[in-house]
Design a protein around this motif. Structure first.
Motif, PDB file in Angstrom:
ATOM      1  N   LYS A   1      28.677  98.578  91.717  1.00 56.66           N
ATOM      2  CA  LYS A   1      29.472  98.967  90.545  1.00 56.66           C
ATOM      3  C   LYS A   1      30.916  98.544  90.760  1.00 56.66           C
ATOM      4  O   LYS A   1      31.497  98.794  91.805  1.00 56.66           O
ATOM      5  N   CYS A   2      31.474  97.904  89.752  1.00 52.27           N
ATOM      6  CA  CYS A   2      32.883  97.506  89.785  1.00 52.27           C
ATOM      7  C   CYS A   2      33.460  97.708  88.384  1.00 52.27           C
ATOM      8  O   CYS A   2      33.154  96.957  87.455  1.00 52.27           O
ATOM      9  N   THR A   3      34.284  98.735  88.267  1.00 50.13           N
ATOM     10  CA  THR A   3      34.890  99.069  86.977  1.00 50.13           C
ATOM     11  C   THR A   3      36.402  98.984  87.091  1.00 50.13           C
ATOM     12  O   THR A   3      36.989  99.585  88.000  1.00 50.13           O
ATOM     13  N   VAL A   4      37.010  98.246  86.178  1.00 52.35           N
ATOM     14  CA  VAL A   4      38.470  98.106  86.159  1.00 52.35           C
ATOM     15  C   VAL A   4      38.964  98.477  84.764  1.00 52.35           C
ATOM     16  O   VAL A   4      38.508  97.911  83.764  1.00 52.35           O
ATOM     17  N   SER A   5      39.875  99.435  84.711  1.00 56.71           N
ATOM     18  CA  SER A   5      40.437  99.876  83.434  1.00 56.71           C
ATOM     19  C   SER A   5      41.959  99.784  83.496  1.00 56.71           C
ATOM     20  O   SER A   5      42.586 100.401  84.359  1.00 56.71           O
ATOM     21  N   ILE A   6      42.533  99.002  82.590  1.00 54.20           N
ATOM     22  CA  ILE A   6      43.980  98.778  82.568  1.00 54.20           C
ATOM     23  C   ILE A   6      44.517  99.094  81.174  1.00 54.20           C
ATOM     24  O   ILE A   6      43.963  98.646  80.166  1.00 54.20           O
ATOM     25  N   VAL A   7      45.585  99.873  81.127  1.00 54.08           N
ATOM     26  CA  VAL A   7      46.283 100.162  79.873  1.00 54.08           C
ATOM     27  C   VAL A   7      47.609  99.408  79.904  1.00 54.08           C
ATOM     28  O   VAL A   7      48.397  99.549  80.847  1.00 54.08           O
TER      29      VAL A   7
ATOM     30  N   LYS B   1      48.989  89.534  74.006  1.00 52.59           N
ATOM     31  CA  LYS B   1      48.954  88.344  74.856  1.00 52.59           C
ATOM     32  C   LYS B   1      48.719  88.723  76.310  1.00 52.59           C
ATOM     33  O   LYS B   1      47.942  88.080  77.028  1.00 52.59           O
ATOM     34  N   LYS B   2      49.391  89.793  76.753  1.00 52.70           N
ATOM     35  CA  LYS B   2      49.219  90.258  78.126  1.00 52.70           C
ATOM     36  C   LYS B   2      47.785  90.733  78.373  1.00 52.70           C
ATOM     37  O   LYS B   2      47.214  90.483  79.449  1.00 52.70           O
ATOM     38  N   CYS B   3      47.187  91.389  77.385  1.00 49.95           N
ATOM     39  CA  CYS B   3      45.794  91.832  77.513  1.00 49.95           C
ATOM     40  C   CYS B   3      44.851  90.648  77.698  1.00 49.95           C
ATOM     41  O   CYS B   3      43.943  90.677  78.538  1.00 49.95           O
TER      42      CYS B   3
ATOM     43  N   GLU C   1      45.627  87.705  78.932  1.00 44.06           N
ATOM     44  CA  GLU C   1      45.864  87.128  80.251  1.00 44.06           C
ATOM     45  C   GLU C   1      45.166  87.934  81.348  1.00 44.06           C
ATOM     46  O   GLU C   1      44.575  87.364  82.273  1.00 44.06           O
ATOM     47  N   LEU C   2      45.214  89.259  81.230  1.00 45.23           N
ATOM     48  CA  LEU C   2      44.564  90.107  82.227  1.00 45.23           C
ATOM     49  C   LEU C   2      43.045  89.955  82.205  1.00 45.23           C
ATOM     50  O   LEU C   2      42.401  89.922  83.257  1.00 45.23           O
ATOM     51  N   TYR C   3      42.477  89.853  81.000  1.00 47.34           N
ATOM     52  CA  TYR C   3      41.026  89.615  80.897  1.00 47.34           C
ATOM     53  C   TYR C   3      40.652  88.308  81.593  1.00 47.34           C
ATOM     54  O   TYR C   3      39.659  88.227  82.323  1.00 47.34           O
ATOM     55  N   GLY C   4      41.467  87.270  81.371  1.00 48.69           N
ATOM     56  CA  GLY C   4      41.202  85.979  82.002  1.00 48.69           C
ATOM     57  C   GLY C   4      41.293  86.066  83.526  1.00 48.69           C
ATOM     58  O   GLY C   4      40.458  85.503  84.244  1.00 48.69           O
ATOM     59  N   GLU C   5      42.293  86.784  84.040  1.00 44.25           N
ATOM     60  CA  GLU C   5      42.448  86.928  85.480  1.00 44.25           C
ATOM     61  C   GLU C   5      41.302  87.732  86.099  1.00 44.25           C
ATOM     62  O   GLU C   5      40.798  87.396  87.179  1.00 44.25           O
ATOM     63  N   LEU C   6      40.880  88.791  85.407  1.00 41.33           N
ATOM     64  CA  LEU C   6      39.786  89.612  85.921  1.00 41.33           C
ATOM     65  C   LEU C   6      38.474  88.835  85.995  1.00 41.33           C
ATOM     66  O   LEU C   6      37.765  88.873  87.009  1.00 41.33           O
ATOM     67  N   TYR C   7      38.153  88.121  84.908  1.00 41.64           N
ATOM     68  CA  TYR C   7      36.907  87.358  84.909  1.00 41.64           C
ATOM     69  C   TYR C   7      36.986  86.156  85.849  1.00 41.64           C
ATOM     70  O   TYR C   7      35.976  85.739  86.425  1.00 41.64           O
TER      71      TYR C   7
END
Length: 215
Positions: free
Chosen positions: A124-130, A141-143, A145-151
């Motif tokens: 299990k790997c869960t990442v939650s960022i606000v 835009k920042k959201c 970028e973060l999705y791209g970095e996580l994936y």
């Protein structure tokens, strides 16, 4: 009779140790707004804290004392030149041998780390960022970028680690001045895989070190 009892006891202890090494060891890594917790689970019964959360940690400042010593020695220019040449030759030999040793050991170290990572299974790997930004146009835009970095990180790590369940979540916050980062990583690893790879590295690396400095 006593010898048989001792032998039987040793065999039981070895069997228990072998079972412990073969069975997977669970771990839980929790990151909650700059607070890191790491727990290890043995047989899902025993829970050991490796890094418990401490809000007010005292920082220890190590003071290093430097001692200076001056030695005055009178040498002739000829002896100084001879000693300098000998030192340079020794340093050249040592540097070349050390560089060769590093080049020989690095592949062994890489192989050990590869086996370590292959022995890890992330269940299990869960990442939650606000995300919050004063400029609302930059929040979305920042959201992205973060999705791209996580994936991107998930794609890279999945080549080395078996990741079974990955759930990233990036949420924009347009209401108040609040940002947060929360992540949970649960998984298991077999101790025998870690120990076996480490022993192989120590044996092969130790042999190369011995062959280098035994000349």
């Amino acid at each position: 009779m006593i010898g048989k009892i001792i032998l039987f006891t040793i065999l039981i202890l070895l069997a228990i140790i072998l079972i412990i090494l073969i069975l997977p060891l669970g771990f839980v890594i929790l990151y909650d707004n700059e607070i890191l917790n790491i727990d290890i689970k043995i047989f899902n019964l025993i829970k050991i804290h490796i890094l418990p959360s401490k809000e007010n940690e005292k920082k220890k400042i190590a003071k290093r004392k430097k001692k200076k010593s001056k030695l005055t020695k009178s040498k002739s220019t000829e002896t100084i030149q001879e000693t300098d040449k000998k030192k340079k030759e020794k340093n050249k030999f040592k540097i070349s041998e050390i560089i060769k040793l590093i080049n020989d050991i690095l592949p062994l170290l890489g192989n050990m780390l590869y086996k370590w990572l292959k022995g890890i299974t992330v269940t299990k790997c869960t990442v939650s960022i606000v995300v919050y930004n004063e400029d609302f146009s930059k929040t979305g835009k920042k959201c992205g970028e973060l999705y791209g970095e996580l994936y991107g990180g998930y794609t890279m790590l999945s080549h080395y680690i078996n990741i079974q369940n990955f759930k990233p979540m990036v949420t924009p916050n347009y209401i108040n001045d609040y940002s947060s980062t929360y992540a949970v990583v649960c998984g298991k690893v077999r101790p025998i895989t870690i120990i076996g790879a480490a022993i192989t590295f120590l044996l092969k690396g130790g042999k190369k070190i011995y062959n280098t400095f035994a000349k």
